[in-house]
Design a protein around this motif. Sequence first.
Motif: not given
Length: 335
Positions: A279-284
């Motif tokens: 979704e365009g984030g850096v995740g986890y």
Amino acid sequence: MKLASLKSGRDGQLVVVSDDLTRMVTAGDIAPTMQCALDNWTAVRGDLEKLHERLQNGEIQGVAFDQAQCASPLPRAYHWADGSAYVNHVELVRKARGAEVPESFYSDPLMYQGGSDTFLAPREPVKMPQSNGFGIDFEAEIAVVTDDVPMGVSAEDALPHIQLVMLVNDVSLRGLIPAELAKGFGFYQSKPSSAFSPVCVTPEQLGDRWSEGKLHLPLISQLNGEKFGEPNAGQDMTFHFGQLVAHAARTRSLCAGTIIGSGTVSNKLDGGPGKPVVEGGVGYSCIAEIRMIETIQNGSASTPFMDFGNTIAIEMLDDQGQSIFGRIEQTVEQV
């Protein structure tokens, strides 16, 4: 300088590794094991660095380096303490269950002492008797290794005691944690053996990416072959490693070979929870974090924990795309 421990006995065989992780040379004439080197760090570091330089410039050809033959850099350690330096992760944990974060969490690090008598090799399976109810999770973290640290050291004076840096998969059994913590006596069954990266490096090897006790590069996690997270380990780190080492040494001295972990690397997004990579984030850096966000946003978690046959890979790349520490790659298997 880059160092590793080949699988050999309980404590491994110390080798010096080339910067591109393709070649190695035994360091047995200098120190037979990583722990021996750390016990005598002042005396042997110069010789190890010279050996690394000779390997790098081709004066010594060495032999092929195979990450699969590596134990964790310290196959066992006298002391392993894991912090929770990324308070964003703690905030999400507590918010998901409707609890506030105590103000002290922003000035006094969380830390627990984990089991260090056995560490998993970086390519060794995570073996569990069952998966149902255990909530098997990975935690991608940074860890440092110290020399002898005096009790009561300041955060600033603690930084020079950090001699090596590596990655860690702090395996957590989320399904067992609540009942253990409810007893008021800390983790035990919920924190099985961790695994560390094939290679550890000196802070100097990291150049300006190591600054003020933080490692400013993305930490990449791949769950079942798909990128799960790439948060920057230098961002949103409430407590740097000097502070974590000083916290551990407040009432005790730390022996050479002490490992201090950062806790789950976690980044905010525009001041709030992060987004998945897709979704365009850096995740986890762990499954629990996305489950917390799902719970906050949707009322319940939908992402499953790990099951038998699932794999996790953890790695960090330099500015040229070269692996710095090698790759942790583990599959969950039933005992």
